[in-house]
Enzyme design. Sequence first.
Site, mmCIF file in Angstrom:
data_model
loop_
_atom_site.group_PDB
_atom_site.id
_atom_site.type_symbol
_atom_site.label_atom_id
_atom_site.label_comp_id
_atom_site.label_asym_id
_atom_site.label_seq_id
_atom_site.Cartn_x
_atom_site.Cartn_y
_atom_site.Cartn_z
ATOM 1 N N ASP A 156 -47.119 -3.346 -41.222
ATOM 2 C CA ASP A 156 -46.152 -3.870 -40.101
ATOM 3 C C ASP A 156 -47.405 -4.500 -39.081
ATOM 4 O OD1 ASP A 156 -44.315 -4.768 -41.457
ATOM 5 O OD2 ASP A 156 -43.002 -2.749 -40.270
ATOM 6 N N GLN B 42 -48.258 0.396 -56.286
ATOM 7 C CA GLN B 42 -49.896 -0.098 -55.885
ATOM 8 C C GLN B 42 -50.131 -1.209 -54.637
ATOM 9 O OE1 GLN B 42 -51.275 -1.455 -59.266
ATOM 10 N NE2 GLN B 42 -49.562 -0.496 -60.823
ATOM 11 N N GLY C 8 -17.059 2.117 -27.333
ATOM 12 C CA GLY C 8 -17.471 0.381 -27.553
ATOM 13 C C GLY C 8 -17.765 0.502 -26.074
ATOM 14 N N CYS D 188 -14.153 8.284 -26.241
ATOM 15 C CA CYS D 188 -15.132 7.521 -25.105
ATOM 16 C C CYS D 188 -14.055 6.512 -24.364
ATOM 17 C CB CYS D 188 -16.653 7.355 -25.404
ATOM 18 S SG CYS D 188 -17.446 7.072 -23.887
ATOM 19 N N GLY E 111 -12.214 4.714 -26.896
ATOM 20 C CA GLY E 111 -10.958 4.920 -27.382
ATOM 21 C C GLY E 111 -10.151 6.552 -26.803
ATOM 22 N N GLN F 53 -9.967 6.147 -23.289
ATOM 23 C CA GLN F 53 -9.722 5.122 -22.452
ATOM 24 C C GLN F 53 -8.803 4.163 -22.480
ATOM 25 O OE1 GLN F 53 -13.854 3.724 -20.881
ATOM 26 N NE2 GLN F 53 -14.600 5.382 -20.516
ATOM 27 N N HIS G 73 -18.719 12.308 -25.905
ATOM 28 C CA HIS G 73 -18.726 11.588 -28.046
ATOM 29 C C HIS G 73 -19.543 13.324 -28.695
ATOM 30 C CE1 HIS G 73 -19.566 7.622 -27.764
ATOM 31 N NE2 HIS G 73 -19.553 7.491 -26.011
ATOM 32 N N GLU H 91 -19.231 13.562 -31.640
ATOM 33 C CA GLU H 91 -19.988 13.512 -32.629
ATOM 34 C C GLU H 91 -21.581 13.977 -32.644
ATOM 35 O OE1 GLU H 91 -18.522 11.183 -30.657
ATOM 36 O OE2 GLU H 91 -20.102 9.098 -30.577
HETATM 37 N N1 GLN Z 1 -16.883 1.800 -21.605
HETATM 38 C C1 GLN Z 1 -16.927 2.999 -22.181
HETATM 39 C C2 GLN Z 1 -18.300 3.042 -21.001
HETATM 40 O O1 GLN Z 1 -18.312 2.202 -20.563
HETATM 41 C C3 GLN Z 1 -17.059 3.331 -22.818
HETATM 42 C C4 GLN Z 1 -18.653 3.829 -23.331
HETATM 43 C C5 GLN Z 1 -18.079 4.163 -24.921
HETATM 44 O O2 GLN Z 1 -17.402 4.548 -25.258
HETATM 45 N N2 GLN Z 1 -19.804 4.959 -25.312
HETATM 46 O O3 GLN Z 1 -17.383 3.668 -20.015
#
Ligand code: GLN
Length: 521
Positions: free
Chosen positions: A145, A187, A345, A372, A374, A376, A497, A499
């Site tokens: 690349d 190769q 999201g 996050c 989820g 809100q 978060h 995770e």
């Molecule tokens: N969109 C929402 C915010 O900006 C949640 C962000 C997220 O889920 N990472 O607060």
Amino acid sequence: MRYVVVTGGVISGLGKGVTTTSISKIIQSMGHKVTVVKIDPYVNVDAGTMSPFEHGEVFVLDDGGEVDLDLGNYERFLNIHLTKAHNITTGKVYLKVIEKERKGDYLGKTVQIIPHITDEIKAEIRNVAKGHDVTVIEVGGTVGDIESMPFLEALRQLSIEEDVVFIHVTLVPNLSVVGEPKTKPTQHSVKALREVGISPHIIVCRSVEKLNEKSKEKIALFTNVRVDHVISAPDVNDIHYIPLIFNEEKIGQKILDQFKMDGKPNLTLWKSILCKDYKKDVNLAIVGKYADLHDSYLSISQALKHASFKTCYKTNISWIEAEEFENNKISNELDKFDGILVPGGFGSRGVEGKINVIKYARENNIPYLGICLGFQLAVIEYARNVCGLKNANTTEVCDTEHPVIDLLPEQKKISSKGGTMRLGASEILLDKNSMIYSLYKTDKIYERHRHRYEVNRDYIDELLKDKHLVFSGISPSGLMEVLEIKDHPFFLGTQFHPEFKSRVEAVAPTFYGLVKAMGEK
Ligand code: GLN
């Protein structure tokens, strides 16, 4: 200093990241202090502005770095903390060099790729290597690349100045079931590497099945690598077994021999964590926007894996597009799940579908974890359906009569989009009489964030008046971080978060709680 450089050839998506991680884990298990650097040859300064559609999840570090998802794998496997400095991109290097040029640091000189860009790359690498026995460097992209060229040149120079072992990961395809493995792409790819002055010491061959001796000998002959340095990396169902497979091929010893270092791999703890005999299966619905692209939620699926190892409940994930649940159409489809997760999201697509799903989880006592966005949306659902605030919404979606979720005050002043969210780890104080406290077993936690919006503090009294919803985690500045619903088997939302901090050897308590609740349902 000692470096292991991992390059990739033939095609992208070979599992170079997991190869790098597994090799690093083995060296770490041999008693050495290891760190890992990811080079991403794209021109973006960081991964923060890149779409998960194109590049998978944006991983967030303690220091707020928005980085490539491979850094998540390094942290999860090695149980270490990385920083922004561990992800080097073309954009970052050029930005630094150009800033220096503007300041007059190169006064009188013509600024060039060699030596100025390559020197900057080497300086960045040496900076993160400080204090470690071995630094493993993964070079993103495929050899050949255009974008990778300055990085490969810098690494070639580094190999003259320091101890470097080069590992090249390639594909050995099998065109038919009976046909023999094809070594020609390997190769050619090694030839391309040689053209830039790099000869690999070890070749890792990705193939469907274990490579036979004949193919190994052929690759060794044509690539000038010792036959016992041709390592077979067959497909596996679970990436956590790769360190064990590589260890059978004694890759750790081969690298350390090259460095003239000692050590014996010890993967006993690792092996003991991987649950082989699951007690039962549990089914989780993840309702999100990029449901077909599982890499967009890599850290979530890995955290669930960690929780499955610890509980020995095998989590089967179904990825469901949130838009399916719009117009209040909750199909019977959700009945078959033991739990529901709504991940983070951005934007308005799918929001109404997710709110409907959350209502369903709350009313039907289905274990729920909202992360996050989820979190809100769980606040919005509660405001609408329990507190009677009919048009409650987030100002991210629309201007509304009841903006229960609104921009963080500091975000109102920001207009640019790169690296400007509330990012990274910060303190959260937990209420001692809460479920979250019983999971973490401490009242002060540090978790990672990536958001622009928060629970609108003007609505807190209204949300709390029914006494079923509690905010059980709050930041020192008064930002709502955790919500729980009382008299529900498991209903948890986190503004942070969890995770991003889950590790194979230290599962995130929230994910552990969710999987346990699903298993006990
Ligand atoms: N969109 C929402 C915010 O900006 C949640 C962000 C997220 O889920 N990472 O607060």
